[in-house]
Motif scaffolding. Structure first.
Motif: not given
Length: 320
Positions: A53-63, A67-69
């Motif tokens: 979850i935390v990594a997905t939120l981070y990758f979503e913030g990076l755009g 692909w985030s999940p």
């Protein structure tokens, strides 16, 4: 409601709910086949769910968008493997009691992740992710009569990955030199040592793989079912995976079958109120059914399942 309609509800739910259990139980298989008891699967799933979850939120913030999940699943595998080192060092290097080490791992995982969530987000849970692992239709296969609507329409790719992983692990465990070495250190470490196999190194690999797969299982659950992380996101799934490992007799295909059985129990607790012959069953009975079946399965079959002979026994060079 027709029989086909019931199957269309229950079968897809069974497979997607079983996927996290398959990943996690396969992880436990690597550890216990090498001779190391790992009841810390619950904690490893917690760490995997938190990381996913935390990594997905981070990758979503990076755009990274959709692909985030998927990137987060990789992160969960790595973090799960690293976190399992606590158990590996304690039980293999320092020869601590493996049950106590596993229990400590479970408590550490929950305490650490809740602490981090409160410090990062200022509340008891994370934000919800925008991009989850979504359901997809499989081209061509979805058109197959009867089977297509059940198995290939609106399915999670992670479910197929889990089933494929169980089959691949079955081949690795029983038909490759690595699998033979892993089984040998779990059955007779002294003989394996005599043949030049590094017992402790193989056990470290087994525990690390258990962390990687359990981390994947936790992340898959969080990214398909929960959508965010809190201290109760993983609530017994790790112990259910451990039960599937024992129920499946430490065999990859048996483990997959047991996980599907527990997935069926969970799916009925969700879909039961829409199925005619279960509509009058009190909801609380359906909710506790997976856990009751877990206990019944263990009490009915654990005595008939033969664990690896050296499981739970620290190895000292020169010992018998």
């Amino acid at each position: 409601m027709s029989f086909m309609d019931i199957l269309a509800l229950v079968v897809p739910a069974t497979i997607f709910l079983a996927a996290p259990l398959i990943f996690t139980a396969i992880g436990g298989l690597f550890s216990e086949r090498s001779g190391v008891v790992n009841i810390g699967l619950e904690g490893l799933m917690v760490v995997g769910a938190f990381t996913g979850i935390v990594a997905t939120l981070y990758f979503e913030g990076l755009g990274f968008g959709a692909w985030s999940p998927w990137l987060s699943l990789v992160a969960a595998v790595i973090v799960g493997a690293v976190f399992s080192l606590f158990h590996a060092v304690a039980s293999i290097t320092f020869k601590a009691d493996q049950i106590v080490s596993g229990v400590a791992l479970n408590f550490l995982a929950v305490g650490l992740t809740v602490f981090l969530v409160r410090n990062i987000y200022g509340k008891g849970q994370t934000d919800y992710v925008t991009h989850r692992i979504s359901r997809e239709n499989i081209p061509l296969l979805q058109e197959i009569p009867f089977i297509g609507p059940l198995l290939f329409q609106r399915v999670y790719f992670t479910s197929f990955i889990a089933i494929a992983a169980a089959i691949i692990v079955w081949y690795i465990i029983f038909y490759t030199p690595f699998g033979l070495r892993l089984r040998s250190v779990g059955e007779h470490p002294t003989a394996a040592d005599t043949m030049g196999i590094a017992v402790n190194r193989m056990r470290y690999i087994g525990v690390l793989l258990s962390g990687a797969f359990a981390g994947m299982g936790g992340a898959v659950f969080a990214l398909t079912t929960a959508g965010n992380f809190a201290g109760n996101t993983i609530a017994g799934q790790g112990f259910m995976a451990l039960a599937a490992l024992i129920f499946g007799k430490w065999h990859p295909l048996g483990v997959m079958g047991a996980a599907l059985f527990f997935g069926l129990a969970q799916s009925l607790s969700i879909t039961g109120q829409t199925i005619p012959f279960l509509q009058n069953v009190p909801q609380v009975y359906l909710l506790i059914a997976p856990y009751v079946l877990t206990i019944l399965a263990l009490t009915g079959f654990v005595g008939k399942a033969e664990a690896p002979r050296a499981i739970g026994k620290p190895y000292e060079k020169g010992s018998r």
